[in-house]
Design a protein around this motif. Structure first.
Motif, PDB file in Angstrom:
ATOM      1  N   SER A 258       9.381 -20.296  18.115  1.00 21.70           N
ATOM      2  CA  SER A 258       8.870 -20.916  18.861  1.00 21.70           C
ATOM      3  C   SER A 258       8.126 -19.617  19.360  1.00 21.70           C
ATOM      4  O   SER A 258       6.860 -20.697  19.931  1.00 21.70           O
ATOM      5  CB  SER A 258      10.279 -21.139  20.131  1.00 21.70           C
ATOM      6  N   SER A 262       3.917 -22.038  19.993  1.00 22.74           N
ATOM      7  CA  SER A 262       3.836 -22.563  21.534  1.00 22.74           C
ATOM      8  C   SER A 262       3.569 -21.617  21.910  1.00 22.74           C
ATOM      9  O   SER A 262       4.343 -20.664  22.420  1.00 22.74           O
ATOM     10  CB  SER A 262       5.049 -22.950  21.669  1.00 22.74           C
ATOM     11  N   GLY A 265       6.225 -21.766  24.730  1.00 22.06           N
ATOM     12  CA  GLY A 265       7.530 -21.078  24.894  1.00 22.06           C
ATOM     13  C   GLY A 265       6.816 -18.989  24.570  1.00 22.06           C
ATOM     14  O   GLY A 265       7.925 -18.943  25.744  1.00 22.06           O
TER      15      GLY A 265
END
Length: 401
Positions: A258, A262, A265
């Motif tokens: 993550s 992201s 994230g």
């Protein structure tokens, strides 16, 4: 010869200018424009983690971030890379205009970076130009931890604080500093403490903002008011605020996907700690600014170090002596000074610290600041480092125990 080398030729540092390809910046902008966020938390506070409005504000600031300006600031400071124990380590090396300045090694932690020290480099290396005395001048060495920033990401296990401390000792040898001071907070305190422990003949002084000393069971039986406050704060942090460390200490690869894929994230994972660990009272500066947080987010993202920095916890938790008794079996003989900032989630009582740091010469409790003093209160940190090393320089060594 470096006491930690194999006797072969020492490595050489080379200039390491930073230039992130434009394609990577374009990819980041595209990802920031198409993020998917969850619904808001179901409570009116941060007990479920970073709040939606806080993350949205942080991400909006990231959209407006000028990485090229940050990159220019990094490159404006003498930036190098060197291979130590097979790994490329990036570092700043700022020599003072004062020829006989004291060498000082500054080590950061997580979710920080070398950028924690950017604002203190000038005052520490050239105090005269900043209204200070030449006696307080330092030659500064600021390395990025393995797997952080522009240091390489380890491809094998074993890069824990102990191995890093040995690498730092070799780095200082390469730079011609046989004797030097060390400063750190967070994991930087862990590495600096270990360096002082294994090389007490080289570390002339140790300054910490998070000394690694825990209470013993009997300390809970007779705490004074300050110790009771420290115990309460530590217990609360372990119960309510330490889940991130358990995740990274057990499954860093899982959370790493993550953090690498992201921006939301990564921003949530780091931003939550920049908020929770800082002294956010407006009257004392407001903590870590949005601009400072975004600088760190961009650095972690563009170097792809979300997973490798998380893995540091996995390594450290398998290396660090567990429990107060184990810590006290690892005494530190180097002269030590501590500056305690009130919003740090790991408060330590002086009595606990004295059991491990056997030559504790200065203990100072501040009225403002948190876990990131170089970002939150850089002037105070400069003053504390200067004052600490005056004491460590001027007072006679403690008698051997």
């Amino acid at each position: 010869m470096n006491q930690f080398s194999d006797g072969g030729p020492l490595p050489k540092p080379v200039p390491f200018p930073v230039r992130v390809p434009e394609a990577e910046l374009a990819d980041l902008r595209e990802r920031l424009d198409r993020m998917r966020l969850p619904e808001a938390e179901t409570v009116p506070d941060d007990s479920q983690g970073i709040r939606l409005w806080q993350l949205a504000t942080l991400l909006e600031s990231w959209r407006d971030h000028d990485w090229r300006a940050t990159e220019s600031r990094i490159n404006a400071i003498p930036h190098y890379r060197i291979f130590l124990d097979g790994l490329g380590i990036a570092f700043w090396h700022v020599r003072s205009p004062v020829p006989d300045a004291r060498p000082l090694l500054l080590t950061h932690g997580w979710p920080g970076s070398v950028l924690e020290f950017e604002s203190v480099l000038g005052p520490l290396s050239d105090p005269v130009a900043h209204g200070g005395s030449a006696q307080d001048a330092f030659h500064l060495v600021v390395p990025a931890l393995p797997g952080f920033g522009f240091s390489e990401r380890p491809s094998e296990p074993g890069w824990h604080p102990g191995r890093t401390a040995r690498a730092w000792a070799e780095l200082m040898t390469v730079l011609g500093y046989h004797h030097f001071g060390a400063h750190g907070g967070d994991w930087g305190a862990c590495v600096s403490t270990e360096l002082a422990r294994i090389a007490p003949d080289r570390v002339t002084g140790l300054h910490l903002t998070m000394p690694l000393a825990s209470p013993l069971p009997q300390d809970r039986l007779t705490p004074g008011p300050a110790e009771l406050d420290a115990l309460t704060k530590r217990d609360h942090h372990l119960a309510e605020g330490y889940g991130f460390a358990q995740a990274m200490g057990t499954q860093p690869q899982t959370i790493g996907y993550s953090l690498l894929d992201s921006p939301a994230g990564l921003a949530a994972w780091l931003g939550e700690k920049f908020e929770a660990y800082a002294d956010t009272r407006p009257a004392v500066g407001g903590g870590v600014s949005l601009a400072q947080q975004v600088d760190h987010l961009a650095l972690y993202w563009l170097t792809g170090t979300g997973a490798s920095s998380a893995r540091w916890y996995w390594e450290a938790m398998r290396w660090v002596p567990r429990g107060a008794e184990a810590e006290n079996d690892q005494p530190v003989l180097a002269p030590t000074a501590c500056s305690m900032f009130p919003a740090d989630p790991w408060p330590t009582a002086r009595r606990w610290a004295e059991r491990r740091y056997l030559d504790l010469r200065r203990w100072r409790e501040l009225d403002r600041g948190g876990h990131f003093p170089g970002l939150e209160q850089p002037r105070t940190l400069v003053s504390e480092i200067r004052a600490a090393f005056r004491v460590l320089r001027d007072e006679p060594a403690a008698a051997p125990v």
